[in-house]
Write an enzyme that holds these catalytic residues in place. Structure first.
Site, short mmCIF file in Angstrom:
data_model
loop_
_atom_site.label_atom_id
_atom_site.label_comp_id
_atom_site.label_asym_id
_atom_site.label_seq_id
_atom_site.Cartn_x
_atom_site.Cartn_y
_atom_site.Cartn_z
N LYS A 14 0.83 -1.21 0.00
CA LYS A 14 0.00 0.00 0.00
C LYS A 14 0.87 1.27 0.00
CE LYS A 14 -2.39 -1.07 3.75
NZ LYS A 14 -1.89 -2.41 4.14
N ARG A 89 -9.99 0.43 8.85
CA ARG A 89 -9.57 -0.94 9.18
C ARG A 89 -10.64 -1.70 9.95
NH1 ARG A 89 -3.74 -0.01 9.01
NH2 ARG A 89 -2.52 -1.86 9.46
N ARG A 128 11.43 -6.31 4.93
CA ARG A 128 11.33 -4.89 5.26
C ARG A 128 11.85 -4.62 6.67
NH1 ARG A 128 5.37 -2.37 5.10
NH2 ARG A 128 5.13 -3.35 7.12
N ARG A 134 10.83 -0.90 12.47
CA ARG A 134 9.51 -1.02 13.09
C ARG A 134 9.45 -2.24 13.99
NH1 ARG A 134 4.89 -0.12 8.56
NH2 ARG A 134 3.81 -1.40 10.12
N ARG A 146 -0.67 -9.63 13.09
CA ARG A 146 -1.22 -8.59 12.20
C ARG A 146 -2.05 -9.21 11.10
NH1 ARG A 146 4.25 -5.91 10.96
NH2 ARG A 146 3.21 -4.56 9.45
P1 ADP Z 1 0.78 -2.33 8.06
O1 ADP Z 1 -0.27 -2.15 7.01
O2 ADP Z 1 2.14 -2.60 7.48
O3 ADP Z 1 0.43 -3.32 9.13
P2 ADP Z 1 0.39 0.43 9.07
O4 ADP Z 1 1.53 1.34 8.94
O5 ADP Z 1 -0.80 0.70 8.24
O6 ADP Z 1 1.01 -1.01 8.83
O7 ADP Z 1 -0.10 0.36 10.61
C1 ADP Z 1 0.77 0.06 11.66
C2 ADP Z 1 -0.02 -0.10 12.96
O8 ADP Z 1 -0.68 1.15 13.28
C3 ADP Z 1 -1.15 -1.12 12.94
O9 ADP Z 1 -0.71 -2.44 13.19
C4 ADP Z 1 -2.06 -0.58 14.06
O10 ADP Z 1 -1.55 -0.87 15.34
C5 ADP Z 1 -1.96 0.93 13.87
N1 ADP Z 1 -3.00 1.41 12.93
C6 ADP Z 1 -2.77 2.01 11.74
N2 ADP Z 1 -3.92 2.33 11.14
C7 ADP Z 1 -4.91 1.91 11.97
C8 ADP Z 1 -6.33 1.94 11.92
N3 ADP Z 1 -6.98 2.46 10.87
N4 ADP Z 1 -7.03 1.42 12.96
C9 ADP Z 1 -6.40 0.90 14.03
N5 ADP Z 1 -5.07 0.83 14.15
C10 ADP Z 1 -4.33 1.34 13.13
#
Ligand code: ADP
Length: 191
Positions: A14, A89, A128, A134, A146
């Site tokens: 993404k 999400r 990554r 991270r 996740r």
């Molecule tokens: P990825 O898609 O690689 O898992 P993101 O950078 O989108 O990573 O998100 C990292 C973390 O941030 C998620 O695992 C969650 O803890 C938090 N997070 C991000 N966006 C949301 C969301 N829309 N709702 C709840 N938690 C979120």
């Protein structure tokens, strides 16, 4: 306006694709993961609150995420459109987003969903993790968590957009440029 939800499991690409979409269509990027990581690096209260969820790969509570996105949308002036990345999400977040956009008189144009199978996701995230720094990219347990959070809590969001006839799946495996071309074909069909 052109408002896109870029959807997919962790590691689907993404972030990579959203950069390309933004520069082609001049969209404003709202990545909740990036916003949380910015808060974290600045040591804000919001960052501290989010960290314990993020480090384990769990979702930050809806009201916190929705509040943060609301501020971002409201402080943004006139733009060509938004691309939402990592948000919504949960179905509650998707409902809240519809309401927030209603207040600007503009709907979601479509959801572009990148599809990648689990083994490929695990490999990509571990790769990554070697330099992303991270915490949530570092262990297979967190990565698996996740992926299961995605399946249990996030996949129903795809149904939400299917019910609105706004769901556009894309194969997320292939070259970055060929995936981008397929995404652009879908986006061009929204207009
Ligand atoms: P990825 O898609 O690689 O898992 P993101 O950078 O989108 O990573 O998100 C990292 C973390 O941030 C998620 O695992 C969650 O803890 C938090 N997070 C991000 N966006 C949301 C969301 N829309 N709702 C709840 N938690 C979120």
């Amino acid at each position: 306006m052109l408002n896109i939800v870029l959807f997919g499991p962790p590691g689907a690409g993404k972030g990579t694709q959203s950069e390309k979409i933004i520069s082609k269509y001049s969209l404003t990027h709202i990545s909740t993961g990036d916003l949380f990581r910015k808060h974290l690096s600045e040591g804000t209260d919001l960052g501290k609150l989010a960290q314990k969820y993020m480090d384990e790969g769990n979702l930050v509570p809806d009201e916190v995420v929705i509040g943060m996105v609301e501020v971002k949308i409201k402080e943004t002036g006139d733009v060509a459109g938004f691309i939402f990345d990592g948000f919504p999400r949960t179905v509650a977040q998707a409902e809240a987003l519809d309401q927030l956009l209603e207040s600007r008189n503009t709907p979601i144009s479509g959801m572009v969903a990148l599809e990648v199978e689990d083994d490929e996701l695990r490999n990509r995230i571990l790769e990554r993790g070697k330099d992303s720094g991270r915490a949530d990219d570092q262990s297979i347990d967190k990565i698996n968590n996740r992926i299961s959070v995605y399946k249990n809590e996030t996949l129903p969001v795809a149904e939400f957009y299917k019910n609105q006839d706004k769901f556009y799946p894309i194969n997320g495996v292939g070259s970055i440029d060929s995936i981008f071309e397929n995404i652009c074909d879908k986006i061009d069909s929204f207009k």
